[in-house]
Design an enzyme around this catalytic site. Sequence first.
Site, PDB file in Angstrom:
ATOM      1  N   VAL A  19       0.860  -1.125  -0.106  1.00  0.00           N
ATOM      2  CA  VAL A  19      -0.013   0.078   0.189  1.00  0.00           C
ATOM      3  C   VAL A  19       0.747   1.216   0.154  1.00  0.00           C
ATOM      4  O   VAL A  19       0.224   2.362  -0.281  1.00  0.00           O
ATOM      5  CB  VAL A  19      -0.970  -0.018   1.139  1.00  0.00           C
ATOM      6  CG1 VAL A  19      -2.062  -1.054   1.089  1.00  0.00           C
ATOM      7  CG2 VAL A  19      -0.394   0.057   2.422  1.00  0.00           C
TER       8      VAL A  19
ATOM      9  N   TYR B 239       2.185   4.049  16.364  1.00  0.00           N
ATOM     10  CA  TYR B 239       0.864   3.445  15.941  1.00  0.00           C
ATOM     11  C   TYR B 239      -0.160   4.234  16.141  1.00  0.00           C
ATOM     12  O   TYR B 239      -1.169   4.369  15.500  1.00  0.00           O
ATOM     13  CB  TYR B 239       0.775   1.996  16.721  1.00  0.00           C
ATOM     14  CG  TYR B 239      -0.347   1.159  16.163  1.00  0.00           C
ATOM     15  CD1 TYR B 239      -0.111   0.187  15.264  1.00  0.00           C
ATOM     16  CD2 TYR B 239      -1.457   0.967  16.929  1.00  0.00           C
ATOM     17  CE1 TYR B 239      -0.987  -0.648  14.872  1.00  0.00           C
ATOM     18  CE2 TYR B 239      -2.404   0.091  16.793  1.00  0.00           C
ATOM     19  CZ  TYR B 239      -2.121  -0.649  15.526  1.00  0.00           C
ATOM     20  OH  TYR B 239      -3.071  -1.527  15.303  1.00  0.00           O
TER      21      TYR B 239
HETATM   22  N1  NAD Z   1      -5.055  -7.476  15.632  1.00  0.00           N
HETATM   23  C1  NAD Z   1      -5.426  -6.375  16.438  1.00  0.00           C
HETATM   24  O1  NAD Z   1      -5.549  -6.554  17.821  1.00  0.00           O
HETATM   25  C2  NAD Z   1      -5.757  -5.044  15.655  1.00  0.00           C
HETATM   26  C3  NAD Z   1      -6.542  -4.292  16.746  1.00  0.00           C
HETATM   27  C4  NAD Z   1      -6.732  -2.860  16.154  1.00  0.00           C
HETATM   28  C5  NAD Z   1      -6.491  -2.506  14.931  1.00  0.00           C
HETATM   29  N2  NAD Z   1      -5.780  -3.613  13.986  1.00  0.00           N
HETATM   30  C6  NAD Z   1      -5.630  -3.257  12.743  1.00  0.00           C
HETATM   31  O2  NAD Z   1      -6.303  -4.148  11.704  1.00  0.00           O
HETATM   32  C7  NAD Z   1      -5.584  -4.190  10.491  1.00  0.00           C
HETATM   33  C8  NAD Z   1      -5.557  -5.427  10.207  1.00  0.00           C
HETATM   34  O3  NAD Z   1      -4.382  -5.982  11.123  1.00  0.00           O
HETATM   35  P1  NAD Z   1      -4.561  -7.565  11.499  1.00  0.00           P
HETATM   36  O4  NAD Z   1      -4.650  -7.553  12.902  1.00  0.00           O
HETATM   37  O5  NAD Z   1      -5.534  -8.383  10.569  1.00  0.00           O
HETATM   38  O6  NAD Z   1      -3.136  -8.314  11.217  1.00  0.00           O
HETATM   39  P2  NAD Z   1      -2.733  -9.363  10.310  1.00  0.00           P
HETATM   40  O7  NAD Z   1      -1.129  -9.171  10.306  1.00  0.00           O
HETATM   41  O8  NAD Z   1      -3.243 -10.645  10.696  1.00  0.00           O
HETATM   42  O9  NAD Z   1      -3.044  -8.720   8.752  1.00  0.00           O
HETATM   43  C9  NAD Z   1      -2.582  -7.566   8.099  1.00  0.00           C
HETATM   44  C10 NAD Z   1      -2.331  -8.025   6.791  1.00  0.00           C
HETATM   45  O10 NAD Z   1      -1.893  -6.633   6.255  1.00  0.00           O
HETATM   46  C11 NAD Z   1      -0.729  -7.287   5.368  1.00  0.00           C
HETATM   47  N3  NAD Z   1       0.048  -6.279   5.034  1.00  0.00           N
HETATM   48  C12 NAD Z   1       1.117  -5.661   5.788  1.00  0.00           C
HETATM   49  N4  NAD Z   1       1.818  -4.704   5.356  1.00  0.00           N
HETATM   50  C13 NAD Z   1       1.206  -4.288   4.172  1.00  0.00           C
HETATM   51  C14 NAD Z   1       1.266  -3.513   3.036  1.00  0.00           C
HETATM   52  N5  NAD Z   1       2.029  -2.499   3.159  1.00  0.00           N
HETATM   53  N6  NAD Z   1       0.638  -3.601   1.981  1.00  0.00           N
HETATM   54  C15 NAD Z   1      -0.261  -4.577   1.858  1.00  0.00           C
HETATM   55  N7  NAD Z   1      -0.539  -5.493   2.683  1.00  0.00           N
HETATM   56  C16 NAD Z   1       0.149  -5.240   3.818  1.00  0.00           C
HETATM   57  C17 NAD Z   1      -0.193  -8.527   5.769  1.00  0.00           C
HETATM   58  O11 NAD Z   1       0.650  -9.112   4.919  1.00  0.00           O
HETATM   59  C18 NAD Z   1      -1.309  -9.058   6.515  1.00  0.00           C
HETATM   60  O12 NAD Z   1      -1.808 -10.086   5.444  1.00  0.00           O
HETATM   61  C19 NAD Z   1      -4.257  -3.254  10.744  1.00  0.00           C
HETATM   62  O13 NAD Z   1      -4.503  -2.136  10.137  1.00  0.00           O
HETATM   63  C20 NAD Z   1      -4.313  -3.461  12.370  1.00  0.00           C
HETATM   64  O14 NAD Z   1      -3.286  -2.031  12.645  1.00  0.00           O
HETATM   65  C21 NAD Z   1      -5.469  -4.765  14.501  1.00  0.00           C
END
Ligand code: NAD
Length: 273
Positions: free
Chosen positions: A64, A156
Amino acid sequence: MQNLSGKTAFITGGASGIGLAMADAFAERGMRLVLADVNAAALDKAAARFRGRGTDVLTMTLDVTDRPALAEAARKVEAFGKLHVVCANAGIPPSGAKVAETEPEKWDRIIGINLTGVYNTVHYMLPLLRAHGEGGHVVITSSMAGAVAASPIGDYVVAKYGAVGFGEVMAWELKPENIGVSILLPGTVATNLNAREDSALSAGMDAGAVGRRVVEAMEKDELYIFTHADYRPLVQARCDAVMAAFGTSAQPDFREPDQVVAMMCQNAYPPKR
Ligand SMILES: NC(=O)c1ccc[n+]([C@@H]2O[C@H](COP(=O)([O-])OP(=O)(O)OC[C@H]3O[C@@H](n4cnc5c(N)ncnc54)[C@H](O)[C@@H]3O)[C@@H](O)[C@H]2O)c1
């Protein structure tokens, strides 16, 4: 947005965790999927699973932060069919440093993916939502860290607060075009982002429940999607502190010109039209 069946959603970070869970929930509603992610192997696995269930899916390996790749992705999505939903979801975890001590390279990477990546995704995909005039929806994945300032996750927090601002402004701007916006602010979700055996964060809410909430919120056109009630007192405390500071520090004898206040009131979220 209603009647999701047959409509297409583009999801960044769609190969894992919350993005994949949104894809699952969309597929349940009969939607077509475009999954974009840096992880090609995880994309292949997800695509095979969706195809096995009869869901029409296109995958693209992209970062991205790579604007030419997103411009190219938009051309491929356009060829795949009309786009109605964009989910700017890809993200990486905090560096774990105190905010001002974050290493410059880590700062740039976290802001680059978690905030500028949101802008990049929406910037290149929004013209496709507008193209057909049928309306649509944008989902921005922020975090509870987008509403509560905690340490040592400052890099973050800054990105996720920024993502909230981006979503709030866009909600106002896109309302007349019948394009809704939802900002997802989850607490801990059990995904790869937190998957460390030594971490209490590797527990957390099932991602499937989060994906289902996103679909409901889209259907009801809800701006904020909160999933974890535990954090309500922290958000309340921050709102209280902001309002209390207004009471003690705003200057009652200074008057902003009326037209400036009127302009801000008219153009600020929540929409008044
Ligand atoms: N898991 C949590 O507790 C939590 C809580 C709040 C917010 N989030 C947010 O949720 C979103 C998804 O995270 P998740 O928890 O599902 O983690 P995850 O690591 O399971 O999924 C994130 C996905 O994003 C992909 N990714 C990473 N960098 C990238 C890039 N530069 N370009 C394209 N794809 C990329 C990864 O390969 C992965 O498949 C994130 O924005 C994270 O900050 C997660």
